[in-house]
Design a protein around this motif. Structure first.
Motif, short mmCIF file in Angstrom:
data_model
loop_
_atom_site.label_atom_id
_atom_site.label_comp_id
_atom_site.label_asym_id
_atom_site.label_seq_id
_atom_site.Cartn_x
_atom_site.Cartn_y
_atom_site.Cartn_z
N SER A 14 0.98 -0.55 0.18
CA SER A 14 -0.19 0.13 0.03
C SER A 14 0.70 0.46 0.08
O SER A 14 1.37 1.38 0.35
N SER A 15 -2.28 1.94 13.57
CA SER A 15 -2.83 3.18 12.94
C SER A 15 -3.76 3.41 14.08
O SER A 15 -4.59 2.91 14.26
N LYS A 72 -3.92 -2.90 3.70
CA LYS A 72 -5.29 -2.56 3.94
C LYS A 72 -5.89 -3.40 4.91
O LYS A 72 -5.42 -4.58 5.00
N ASP A 140 5.17 7.47 2.23
CA ASP A 140 4.11 8.03 2.99
C ASP A 140 3.91 9.22 3.15
O ASP A 140 2.89 9.95 3.35
N ASP A 143 3.37 11.28 0.43
CA ASP A 143 1.86 11.04 0.05
C ASP A 143 0.85 11.10 1.12
O ASP A 143 -0.14 10.90 0.68
N ARG A 144 1.30 12.10 1.86
CA ARG A 144 0.29 12.24 3.03
C ARG A 144 -0.98 12.95 2.49
O ARG A 144 -2.10 12.78 2.96
N ASP A 147 -3.04 10.36 0.74
CA ASP A 147 -3.65 9.48 1.64
C ASP A 147 -4.80 10.23 2.50
O ASP A 147 -5.80 9.65 2.84
N ASN A 150 -7.56 9.38 0.10
CA ASN A 150 -7.84 8.07 -0.27
C ASN A 150 -7.92 7.30 0.97
O ASN A 150 -8.98 6.27 1.22
N GLU A 151 -6.92 7.35 2.06
CA GLU A 151 -7.02 6.73 3.17
C GLU A 151 -6.72 7.43 4.29
O GLU A 151 -5.53 7.47 5.09
N ARG A 154 -4.88 6.49 7.80
CA ARG A 154 -3.42 5.93 7.88
C ARG A 154 -2.54 6.65 8.93
O ARG A 154 -3.16 7.92 9.20
N SER A 272 -5.47 3.84 -6.20
CA SER A 272 -5.33 5.00 -5.71
C SER A 272 -5.81 5.96 -6.86
O SER A 272 -5.33 7.23 -6.85
N GLY A 275 -7.49 9.53 -5.46
CA GLY A 275 -6.53 10.39 -5.04
C GLY A 275 -5.47 10.85 -6.04
O GLY A 275 -5.16 12.36 -6.10
#
Length: 371
Positions: A14, A15, A72, A140, A143-144, A147, A150-151, A154, A272, A275
């Motif tokens: 790819s 708390s 995930k 990560d 990519d925050r 994210d 999308n997530e 995280r 993704s 995003g």
């Protein structure tokens, strides 16, 4: 070595979520019972991206194993060390570790002695936990913003780990990996620190893959090939340099195999799409659409391996070529069974089913080059 390996090998491609948010004053302000988090982009196309809790965050009964592996369906976690491990995504380490094995096998000089086994283990630590961990944590971090779309549950966008803690982890893993690379060069008696320079090169590649202004991942072709090379070529080169000598034909062959790595990296882009589109990243599923991108993906994986099998056959190694063909067949079967039917829903099933045959094919190729 995706870095030596992510650096040094992942094909692949790819708390502790915030507690249940409650809307306060309407209509745009979000307040949280414990904390309010604003995630600010560093250098992206957007000036600011705010993390917003999803409609359905992961439940408390999520998998603890998924949490540790960094995939995930992860359980919500408060233990800071478990969160740190999650950021390094241990699920991505095996391909790089396997790349070291292939490089050692290709060298023809690995022996089952205590010293050679110890050297290989240190090289695997370099390739997996340290430099791949560095790469995944840094990815990560940059990519925050994506994210947060999308997530948002995280670790970084949710605030489960602080910015200072993430930056510290990136530096510790990077410097630890470079230190191990230098140690391996001394241990192997190298006059030229080839493993150290591979580690530096892989780490730099990982940085420009994730970070602005270059951010190679914004381009689906360049970014995914860089990722494939990090997961296949770099760890192989490190393992072979540790026990033998890198040769031009091996370098070309592993770079060719990195095209298959490009295909595997595309598999991870399907989840993704939303995003990536919002953030202006031209992943192949965004640029070409899902239907076209899934065929580009399987084509890169299959045609590359078929080309390598042809090379082995032309090199007078028919048995290795046949063995490789036997490992390609089940991959094609699982592509039609899972991936081509629904690349978004079945990405994990496909990778779990097909990738073991691909990495076994890497070992077959490595053994062929050693003879």
């Amino acid at each position: 070595m995706a870095s030596v390996l992510n650096t040094v090998y992942s094909i692949s491609l790819s708390s502790n979520p915030l507690r249940n948010p409650q809307l306060s004053a309407p209509p745009v302000s979000l307040s949280f019972s414990r904390r309010r988090l604003v995630v600010k982009a560093t250098e992206t196309d957007t000036d600011e991206v705010r993390a917003k809790a999803p409609d359905k965050a992961p439940v408390e009964s999520g998998s603890g194993i998924n949490q540790i592996l960094g995939i995930k369906g992860a359980k919500q976690e408060t233990d800071k060390w478990k969160i740190r491990v999650q950021l390094t995504k241990p699920v991505t380490w095996p391909p790089l570790v396997w790349g070291v094995v292939c490089g050692a096998a290709a060298s023809g000089n690995f022996h089952w002695t205590l010293e050679d086994v110890a050297k290989s283990i240190v090289c695997m630590l370099l390739s997996g936990p340290f430099l791949t961990g560095y790469t995944q944590t840094m990815n990560d971090w940059y990519d925050r913003e994506i994210d947060a779309i999308n997530e948002p549950y995280r670790p970084i966008p949710s605030g489960a780990i602080s910015e200072d803690e993430v930056i510290t982890q990136i530096w510790v893993l990077l410097l630890g990996g470079l230190g191990l690379a230098g140690l391996l060069d001394v241990w192997a008696g190298h006059n030229f620190p080839v493993i150290f320079y591979l580690a530096v090169g892989g780490s730099l590649l990982s940085y420009i893959y994730s970070a602005p202004p270059l951010k190679l991942k914004q381009n689906g072709w360049i970014g995914n090939f860089a990722l494939g090379a990090s997961y296949i070529s770099l760890p192989w080169w490190a393992g072979q340099a540790l026990f033998g000598t890198l040769t031009p034909d091996v370098i070309v062959l592993t770079l060719l195999y990195s095209i298959a790595g490009l295909g595997i990296a595309i598999v991870n882009d399907f989840k993704s799409i939303e995003g990536d589109r919002k953030m202006g990243l031209q992943s192949l599923p965004v640029a070409f659409g899902t239907e076209t991108a899934k065929w580009i993906c399987v084509g890169a994986i299959d045609i590359t391996q078929l080309s390598v099998a042809g090379y082995l056959l032309a090199s007078g190694k028919p048995y290795y070529a046949l063995a490789l063909l036997g490992l390609i067949a089940p991959q094609i079967f699982f592509q039609f069974k899972y991936f081509l039917k629904d690349p978004v829903k079945n990405d994990v099933k496909y990778q779990a089913s097909a990738q073991p045959f691909l990495i076994l094919g890497l070992l077959v190729t490595a053994l062929a080059t050693s003879h």
